[in-house]
Each structure stands twice: as structure tokens, then as C-alpha cells.
Design a protein around this motif. Structure first.
Motif, PDB file in Angstrom:
ATOM      1  N   GLY A   1     -12.421  36.918  -9.555  1.00 38.23           N
ATOM      2  CA  GLY A   1     -12.165  37.685  -8.335  1.00 38.23           C
ATOM      3  C   GLY A   1     -10.688  37.708  -8.012  1.00 38.23           C
ATOM      4  O   GLY A   1     -10.139  38.734  -7.602  1.00 38.23           O
ATOM      5  N   SER A   2     -10.014  36.577  -8.188  1.00 28.28           N
ATOM      6  CA  SER A   2      -8.581  36.492  -7.934  1.00 28.28           C
ATOM      7  C   SER A   2      -7.803  37.354  -8.928  1.00 28.28           C
ATOM      8  O   SER A   2      -6.850  38.037  -8.553  1.00 28.28           O
ATOM      9  N   GLN A   3      -8.210  37.320 -10.175  1.00 25.48           N
ATOM     10  CA  GLN A   3      -7.543  38.129 -11.196  1.00 25.48           C
ATOM     11  C   GLN A   3      -7.738  39.624 -10.913  1.00 25.48           C
ATOM     12  O   GLN A   3      -6.812  40.415 -11.076  1.00 25.48           O
ATOM     13  N   ILE A   4      -8.927  39.979 -10.490  1.00 24.56           N
ATOM     14  CA  ILE A   4      -9.195  41.384 -10.162  1.00 24.56           C
ATOM     15  C   ILE A   4      -8.346  41.805  -8.972  1.00 24.56           C
ATOM     16  O   ILE A   4      -7.770  42.893  -8.966  1.00 24.56           O
ATOM     17  N   ASP A   5      -8.252  40.926  -7.966  1.00 23.97           N
ATOM     18  CA  ASP A   5      -7.415  41.239  -6.798  1.00 23.97           C
ATOM     19  C   ASP A   5      -5.953  41.426  -7.206  1.00 23.97           C
ATOM     20  O   ASP A   5      -5.273  42.336  -6.720  1.00 23.97           O
ATOM     21  N   GLN A   6      -5.479  40.556  -8.090  1.00 22.72           N
ATOM     22  CA  GLN A   6      -4.100  40.682  -8.569  1.00 22.72           C
ATOM     23  C   GLN A   6      -3.906  41.979  -9.344  1.00 22.72           C
ATOM     24  O   GLN A   6      -2.889  42.668  -9.195  1.00 22.72           O
ATOM     25  N   LEU A   7      -4.898  42.317 -10.146  1.00 17.88           N
ATOM     26  CA  LEU A   7      -4.829  43.550 -10.919  1.00 17.88           C
ATOM     27  C   LEU A   7      -4.836  44.766  -9.997  1.00 17.88           C
ATOM     28  O   LEU A   7      -4.062  45.712 -10.187  1.00 17.88           O
ATOM     29  N   VAL A   8      -5.689  44.726  -8.982  1.00 19.11           N
ATOM     30  CA  VAL A   8      -5.745  45.825  -8.009  1.00 19.11           C
ATOM     31  C   VAL A   8      -4.396  45.958  -7.305  1.00 19.11           C
ATOM     32  O   VAL A   8      -3.881  47.068  -7.116  1.00 19.11           O
ATOM     33  N   ASP A   9      -3.806  44.827  -6.929  1.00 15.40           N
ATOM     34  CA  ASP A   9      -2.484  44.836  -6.287  1.00 15.40           C
ATOM     35  C   ASP A   9      -1.440  45.483  -7.188  1.00 15.40           C
ATOM     36  O   ASP A   9      -0.649  46.319  -6.743  1.00 15.40           O
ATOM     37  N   ARG A  10      -1.426  45.082  -8.438  1.00 12.33           N
ATOM     38  CA  ARG A  10      -0.444  45.632  -9.385  1.00 12.33           C
ATOM     39  C   ARG A  10      -0.644  47.128  -9.579  1.00 12.33           C
ATOM     40  O   ARG A  10       0.321  47.887  -9.619  1.00 12.33           O
TER      41      ARG A  10
ATOM     42  N   GLU B   1      -1.988  49.230  -7.472  1.00 12.78           N
ATOM     43  CA  GLU B   1      -1.573  49.907  -6.248  1.00 12.78           C
ATOM     44  C   GLU B   1      -0.053  50.011  -6.173  1.00 12.78           C
ATOM     45  O   GLU B   1       0.491  51.053  -5.794  1.00 12.78           O
ATOM     46  N   ARG B   2       0.651  48.936  -6.550  1.00 16.96           N
ATOM     47  CA  ARG B   2       2.120  48.973  -6.549  1.00 16.96           C
ATOM     48  C   ARG B   2       2.635  49.971  -7.582  1.00 16.96           C
ATOM     49  O   ARG B   2       3.597  50.695  -7.328  1.00 16.96           O
ATOM     50  N   LEU B   3       1.971  49.995  -8.734  1.00 18.01           N
ATOM     51  CA  LEU B   3       2.367  50.956  -9.759  1.00 18.01           C
ATOM     52  C   LEU B   3       2.164  52.394  -9.282  1.00 18.01           C
ATOM     53  O   LEU B   3       2.996  53.272  -9.547  1.00 18.01           O
ATOM     54  N   LEU B   4       1.077  52.638  -8.582  1.00 15.56           N
ATOM     55  CA  LEU B   4       0.823  53.979  -8.057  1.00 15.56           C
ATOM     56  C   LEU B   4       1.870  54.385  -7.020  1.00 15.56           C
ATOM     57  O   LEU B   4       2.345  55.532  -7.018  1.00 15.56           O
ATOM     58  N   VAL B   5       2.237  53.447  -6.164  1.00 13.85           N
ATOM     59  CA  VAL B   5       3.282  53.726  -5.164  1.00 13.85           C
ATOM     60  C   VAL B   5       4.597  54.026  -5.876  1.00 13.85           C
ATOM     61  O   VAL B   5       5.296  54.988  -5.544  1.00 13.85           O
ATOM     62  N   ARG B   6       4.922  53.208  -6.870  1.00 12.14           N
ATOM     63  CA  ARG B   6       6.166  53.413  -7.619  1.00 12.14           C
ATOM     64  C   ARG B   6       6.138  54.753  -8.357  1.00 12.14           C
ATOM     65  O   ARG B   6       7.141  55.479  -8.394  1.00 12.14           O
ATOM     66  N   TYR B   7       5.003  55.090  -8.922  1.00  7.88           N
ATOM     67  CA  TYR B   7       4.844  56.366  -9.621  1.00  7.88           C
ATOM     68  C   TYR B   7       5.089  57.543  -8.673  1.00  7.88           C
ATOM     69  O   TYR B   7       5.802  58.489  -9.016  1.00  7.88           O
ATOM     70  N   GLU B   8       4.533  57.465  -7.477  1.00  4.64           N
ATOM     71  CA  GLU B   8       4.739  58.533  -6.493  1.00  4.64           C
ATOM     72  C   GLU B   8       6.205  58.629  -6.089  1.00  4.64           C
ATOM     73  O   GLU B   8       6.752  59.724  -5.933  1.00  4.64           O
ATOM     74  N   GLU B   9       6.865  57.465  -5.929  1.00  3.82           N
ATOM     75  CA  GLU B   9       8.290  57.472  -5.601  1.00  3.82           C
ATOM     76  C   GLU B   9       9.095  58.131  -6.722  1.00  3.82           C
ATOM     77  O   GLU B   9      10.002  58.929  -6.465  1.00  3.82           O
TER      78      GLU B   9
END
Length: 70
Positions: A4-13, A15-23
Motif C-alpha cells: 500500500g505504501s509503495q502504491i501510494d508512493q507510485l501514485v505520488d510520483r 501525479e508529480r510527473l503529470l503536473v511536470r508534463y503539463e508545465e
């Protein structure tokens, strides 16, 4: 729990990648717009330079030739 922790970390990454991609997409669009504006300005300046050269050449043609007697 570790999964669950690994999945949460993966989801976080992700999401950050998507934000960076949009930027990066926005930045790229702005840069493409700047390139278009600068290309238009360059073409205009080239055209003006060509016209100025033509005027100077025309003026030079009107000058008397110094090698021929008057």
C-alpha cells in the motif's frame, strides 16, 4: 501494508510527473509562440534589409564613375 505504501508512493510520483508534463507542455507552447514571432520579425527585417540594399544600389548607380573623364 508495504505494498500500500509503495502504491501510494507510485501514485505520488505519477501525479508529480503529470503536473511536470503539463508545465512542460505550457512552456513548449510559449516557446513555440516566441519562435513564430521571432521568425516573423526576422523575415520582416530581412525584407527591410533587402529593400534598403536595393535603394543603396540604386543610389550607387546614379553616382558618376570616377574612372571616366567628365
Amino acid at each position: 501494508m508495504a505494498n500500500g505504501s509503495q502504491i501510494d508512493q507510485l501514485v505520488d510520483r505519477v501525479e508529480r510527473l503529470l503536473v511536470r508534463y503539463e508545465e512542460l507542455q505550457r512552456t513548449n507552447a510559449l516557446l513555440a509562440e516566441q519562435v513564430e514571432l521571432l521568425t516573423t520579425e526576422r523575415d520582416s527585417l530581412r525584407s527591410r534589409l533587402s529593400a534598403a540594399r536595393a535603394r543603396v544600389d540604386a543610389l550607387l548607380e546614379r553616382l558618376p564613375d570616377l574612372n571616366t573623364p567628365a
